[in-house]
Design an enzyme around this catalytic site. Structure first.
Site, mmCIF file in Angstrom:
data_model
loop_
_atom_site.group_PDB
_atom_site.id
_atom_site.type_symbol
_atom_site.label_atom_id
_atom_site.label_comp_id
_atom_site.label_asym_id
_atom_site.label_seq_id
_atom_site.Cartn_x
_atom_site.Cartn_y
_atom_site.Cartn_z
ATOM 1 C CB ILE A 55 -0.951 0.005 1.205
ATOM 2 C CG1 ILE A 55 -1.893 -1.204 1.146
ATOM 3 C CG2 ILE A 55 -1.761 1.306 1.218
ATOM 4 C CD1 ILE A 55 -2.859 -1.303 2.308
ATOM 5 C CG HIS A 56 1.881 2.495 -3.788
ATOM 6 N ND1 HIS A 56 1.177 3.419 -4.526
ATOM 7 C CD2 HIS A 56 1.624 1.285 -4.344
ATOM 8 C CE1 HIS A 56 0.519 2.798 -5.491
ATOM 9 N NE2 HIS A 56 0.775 1.502 -5.408
ATOM 10 C CB ALA A 57 2.032 7.857 -1.700
ATOM 11 C CB SER A 73 -2.753 2.107 -3.252
ATOM 12 O OG SER A 73 -1.680 1.930 -2.361
ATOM 13 C CB ALA A 74 -2.374 5.442 1.139
#
Length: 90
Positions: free
Chosen positions: A14-16, A18-19
């Site tokens: 979960i990267h920036a 997708s967050a």
């Protein structure tokens, strides 16, 4: 209360982006929506809180919604997780 559990499929976890996508989707609902990895829980409406989970590929997370629109929230979040590559298609 409704929830769904999935194993992260994206190689970046979960990267920036997708967050941010998940937080934007969660903000459309009045329900309390959380994401949990192991013993750490965060408000899904807060992208920085999601990033603090440091959820990586192959880790299991649980998204929970509680409130009047919980059913719609969970359905939309399942679709989003599949679309952005966090979980396998149903």
């Amino acid at each position: 209360m409704r929830q769904f559990e999935f194993v992260i499929q994206d190689a970046l976890g979960i990267h920036a982006r997708s967050a941010g996508d998940m937080a934007a989707a969660a903000k459309k609902f009045t329900s309390l929506i959380t994401i949990k990895k192991e013993d750490i829980e965060a408000d899904l409406k807060n992208p920085l809180a999601i990033m603090r989970l440091a959820a990586r590929q192959e880790e299991r997370v649980i998204i929970t919604a509680a409130g009047e629109d919980e059913y719609q929230a969970i359905e939309q979040l399942i679709e989003l997780a599949e679309r952005i590559g966090l979980s396998p298609s149903r």
